[in-house]
Design a protein around this motif. Sequence first.
Motif, PDB file in Angstrom:
ATOM      1  N   HIS A  71       6.610  13.723   2.694  1.00 52.99           N
ATOM      2  CA  HIS A  71       6.687  13.470   1.257  1.00 52.99           C
ATOM      3  C   HIS A  71       5.303  13.603   0.654  1.00 52.99           C
ATOM      4  N   GLY A  72       5.258  13.771  -0.642  1.00 55.87           N
ATOM      5  CA  GLY A  72       3.990  13.982  -1.338  1.00 55.87           C
ATOM      6  C   GLY A  72       3.880  15.410  -1.840  1.00 55.87           C
ATOM      7  N   GLY A  73       2.770  15.689  -2.513  1.00 62.68           N
ATOM      8  CA  GLY A  73       2.596  16.952  -3.212  1.00 62.68           C
ATOM      9  C   GLY A  73       2.694  18.179  -2.332  1.00 62.68           C
ATOM     10  N   LEU A  74       2.261  18.084  -1.068  1.00 59.87           N
ATOM     11  CA  LEU A  74       2.290  19.241  -0.186  1.00 59.87           C
ATOM     12  C   LEU A  74       3.712  19.744   0.056  1.00 59.87           C
ATOM     13  N   PHE A  75       4.693  18.866  -0.121  1.00 59.81           N
ATOM     14  CA  PHE A  75       6.072  19.215   0.204  1.00 59.81           C
ATOM     15  C   PHE A  75       6.925  19.533  -1.021  1.00 59.81           C
ATOM     16  N   LYS A  76       6.302  19.594  -2.193  1.00 56.25           N
ATOM     17  CA  LYS A  76       7.077  19.879  -3.403  1.00 56.25           C
ATOM     18  C   LYS A  76       7.624  21.295  -3.417  1.00 56.25           C
ATOM     19  N   GLY A 118       0.814  -1.194   0.000  1.00 56.63           N
ATOM     20  CA  GLY A 118       0.000   0.000   0.000  1.00 56.63           C
ATOM     21  C   GLY A 118       0.852   1.250   0.000  1.00 56.63           C
ATOM     22  N   ASP A 119       0.221   2.374  -0.285  1.00 60.81           N
ATOM     23  CA  ASP A 119       0.974   3.623  -0.373  1.00 60.81           C
ATOM     24  C   ASP A 119       1.546   4.046   0.974  1.00 60.81           C
ATOM     25  N   ALA A 120       0.972   3.606   2.075  1.00 59.01           N
ATOM     26  CA  ALA A 120       1.547   3.929   3.381  1.00 59.01           C
ATOM     27  C   ALA A 120       2.904   3.249   3.548  1.00 59.01           C
ATOM     28  N   GLY A 121       2.980   1.976   3.195  1.00 60.73           N
ATOM     29  CA  GLY A 121       4.232   1.242   3.315  1.00 60.73           C
ATOM     30  C   GLY A 121       5.313   1.771   2.401  1.00 60.73           C
ATOM     31  N   THR A 122       4.944   2.091   1.159  1.00 58.83           N
ATOM     32  CA  THR A 122       5.954   2.601   0.226  1.00 58.83           C
ATOM     33  C   THR A 122       6.417   3.992   0.629  1.00 58.83           C
ATOM     34  N   GLY A 123       5.528   4.760   1.256  1.00 61.37           N
ATOM     35  CA  GLY A 123       5.933   6.057   1.774  1.00 61.37           C
ATOM     36  C   GLY A 123       6.952   5.913   2.890  1.00 61.37           C
ATOM     37  N   MET A 124       6.786   4.910   3.744  1.00 57.81           N
ATOM     38  CA  MET A 124       7.759   4.658   4.796  1.00 57.81           C
ATOM     39  C   MET A 124       9.118   4.300   4.214  1.00 57.81           C
ATOM     40  N   VAL A 125       9.110   3.465   3.181  1.00 60.07           N
ATOM     41  CA  VAL A 125      10.368   3.050   2.550  1.00 60.07           C
ATOM     42  C   VAL A 125      11.036   4.243   1.876  1.00 60.07           C
ATOM     43  N   ALA A 126      10.269   5.038   1.138  1.00 60.32           N
ATOM     44  CA  ALA A 126      10.826   6.162   0.378  1.00 60.32           C
ATOM     45  C   ALA A 126      11.393   7.256   1.274  1.00 60.32           C
ATOM     46  N   THR A 127      10.984   7.274   2.542  1.00 60.92           N
ATOM     47  CA  THR A 127      11.491   8.280   3.475  1.00 60.92           C
ATOM     48  C   THR A 127      12.380   7.664   4.547  1.00 60.92           C
ATOM     49  N   ASN A 128      12.769   6.400   4.352  1.00 61.55           N
ATOM     50  CA  ASN A 128      13.638   5.722   5.324  1.00 61.55           C
ATOM     51  C   ASN A 128      13.029   5.747   6.718  1.00 61.55           C
ATOM     52  N   SER A 129      11.738   5.410   6.789  1.00 60.85           N
ATOM     53  CA  SER A 129      10.997   5.496   8.048  1.00 60.85           C
ATOM     54  C   SER A 129      10.398   4.154   8.437  1.00 60.85           C
ATOM     55  N   VAL A 130      11.188   3.093   8.364  1.00 62.64           N
ATOM     56  CA  VAL A 130      10.679   1.773   8.738  1.00 62.64           C
ATOM     57  C   VAL A 130      11.245   1.305  10.075  1.00 62.64           C
ATOM     58  N   ALA A 131      12.179   2.057  10.645  1.00 59.54           N
ATOM     59  CA  ALA A 131      12.750   1.689  11.936  1.00 59.54           C
ATOM     60  C   ALA A 131      11.920   2.277  13.069  1.00 59.54           C
ATOM     61  N   VAL A 132      12.031   1.673  14.264  1.00 58.57           N
ATOM     62  CA  VAL A 132      11.329   2.154  15.455  1.00 58.57           C
ATOM     63  C   VAL A 132      11.735   3.593  15.751  1.00 58.57           C
ATOM     64  N   ARG A 133      10.766   4.406  16.198  1.00 57.71           N
ATOM     65  CA  ARG A 133      10.920   5.820  16.546  1.00 57.71           C
ATOM     66  C   ARG A 133      11.144   6.711  15.332  1.00 57.71           C
ATOM     67  N   THR A 134      10.809   6.199  14.151  1.00 54.23           N
ATOM     68  CA  THR A 134      10.773   7.052  12.969  1.00 54.23           C
ATOM     69  C   THR A 134       9.323   7.207  12.531  1.00 54.23           C
ATOM     70  N   GLY A 135       9.075   8.246  11.736  1.00 46.02           N
ATOM     71  CA  GLY A 135       7.733   8.470  11.245  1.00 46.02           C
ATOM     72  C   GLY A 135       7.754   9.270   9.973  1.00 46.02           C
ATOM     73  N   SER A 167      11.673  16.726   8.380  1.00 52.19           N
ATOM     74  CA  SER A 167      12.693  16.687   7.334  1.00 52.19           C
ATOM     75  C   SER A 167      12.075  16.275   6.012  1.00 52.19           C
ATOM     76  N   VAL A 168      12.633  16.773   4.936  1.00 52.86           N
ATOM     77  CA  VAL A 168      12.226  16.395   3.582  1.00 52.86           C
ATOM     78  C   VAL A 168      13.493  16.070   2.799  1.00 52.86           C
ATOM     79  N   MET A 169      13.481  14.929   2.130  1.00 48.65           N
ATOM     80  CA  MET A 169      14.630  14.523   1.321  1.00 48.65           C
ATOM     81  C   MET A 169      14.466  14.991  -0.109  1.00 48.65           C
ATOM     82  N   GLU A 170      15.557  15.050  -0.827  1.00 51.94           N
ATOM     83  CA  GLU A 170      15.518  15.456  -2.227  1.00 51.94           C
ATOM     84  C   GLU A 170      14.663  14.506  -3.049  1.00 51.94           C
ATOM     85  N   THR A 171      14.597  13.247  -2.613  1.00 48.53           N
ATOM     86  CA  THR A 171      13.836  12.225  -3.343  1.00 48.53           C
ATOM     87  C   THR A 171      12.367  12.193  -2.943  1.00 48.53           C
ATOM     88  N   ALA A 172      11.932  13.141  -2.074  1.00 50.68           N
ATOM     89  CA  ALA A 172      10.552  13.113  -1.573  1.00 50.68           C
ATOM     90  C   ALA A 172       9.530  13.161  -2.699  1.00 50.68           C
TER      91      ALA A 172
END
Length: 533
Positions: free
Chosen positions: A430-435, A257-274, A453-458
């Motif tokens: 990440h997503g359109g709001l942060f472009k 789902g898009d929630a999971g891929t968003g976590m991966v794309a922002t390196n947010s799959v570890a505990v205490r990340t979001g 934080s926002v990454m260049e790849t957001a």
Amino acid sequence: MSDVKKAIRSGKTALGIELGSTRIKAVLAGEDNEPVASGSHDWENRYVDGIWTYDLDDVWAGIQDCYSKLAEDVSSRYGIVLEHVGAIGISAMMHGYMAFDDSDELLVPFRTWRNTITEQASKALMGVFHYNIPQRWSIAHLYQAILNGEEHVEDVRFFTTLAGYVHWKLTGRKVLGVGDASGMFPIDVKRGDYNSRMIEQFNGLVSDKHYPWKLEELLPRVLLAGEDAGTLTEEGARLLDRSGRLKAGIGLCAPEGDAGTGMVATNSVAVRTGNVSAGTSVFAMAVLEKELSRVYEEIDMVTTPDGSLVAMVHCNNCTSDLNAWVGLFREFAESFGIDVDMSGLYGMLYHKALEGDADCGGLLAYNYFSGEHITGFEEGRPLFVRTPQSRFNLANFMRIHLFTSLGALKTGMDILLKGEGVKLDTMLGHGGLFKTKEVGQKILAAAIDTPVSVMETAGEGGAWGIALLAAYRREQTKEKLADWLAANVFGSDAGTKAEPDPKDVEGYETFIQRYAAGFPIERAAIETLRQQK
């Protein structure tokens, strides 16, 4: 350039396709896991007979157009005809209801996450399971159909999400990544599979109906990140590539789902990340150290793609109303014969919002295109309100629409951060709001009083995230997903951080009090317009 060409020719790439609310996007990641080509297709949901839906013909036409544009991008950039990739991943909007009979025919039009038509089922299942079952979850849609006495239920032999459907048609496998599956039915995180106790409870709940199925027979099989999810069939290759050049036999990762891929794309799959994904809808994900103290209707309990527990705050509405106002400004400019660059227009208007009063000058707006379960609205009506004393100018006007795009989200995040004391080392957007650089980031930081934080790849978003999951599957590594992402994708890149400004935080708190106090205004608008139908 030569390394990219070599990777494409040798198949050391990963293709990710994500079907979002308004856009289907494909990203090809190279051997170093960076995006090297992309394609996209715009589409919109339809409101048909009281249901938000997408037609299946639109699904495949969109996917094919998106893939075709990616292949054209590869050809124009590198002079290579795309015939093979190293791995493929499919992602899409979570939740919803796609039910099929024993002939693999869709029984009722696809009911998307956007529908708020399952309140009765949601509350009943929550009472039985003692677990929050949001209205958009697949099991809520199935049970609501049962409560409604819908004839098709007896004929259901399989139901899944949009990502699960597309993956099934490409591979023949009825499987689903654990993250997406956790938005269909509750997951036992210790087992990495559906909660067996709740499945038994559901079967008991509907036993008097004497259906020719048990729930466990209808659900897709759950897979964790990295597990084998099948290969692209000849039929699947033709569904993706109308030119017939793409070869069958390519391995796929589990659909997510898009929630999971968003976590991966922002390196947010570890505990205490979001992370927060903000587009047509908005949702925040927080990877938890422990279970919450109790069940909250406002909080979904889902998982990362590798099965860790996540608290999810999901809101149906985010930028749709904001985008409509930007479109109005474009129409105004074009009436004067001005050729408008939309990126420039968004940038100007968004940055203008930073000049506004901290509390938006007393203005008020609701961005509810559809119902919003967190704030208790079954229907929505976009609404802008001011008093004669409000400071009505362009800066405050834009600021209020940025503020309200995150208004419902804040109510849920306050439960986690203030009520439950959830600790987050980092929150990524990440997503359109942060472009538009800095603006959405600063507004979110103010809303949740947390550095963002926002990454260049957001901007690559979930399509890149599912490409990374495909690459992770291709490598067949024993590394944990978080460790693999840190070592092979992100390294020390933590993105550009925005600290919350105390004045903005105070201004947002003032706004949110006005926002909550104004609910009777929104309800009155809904009722007035409903009576005019």
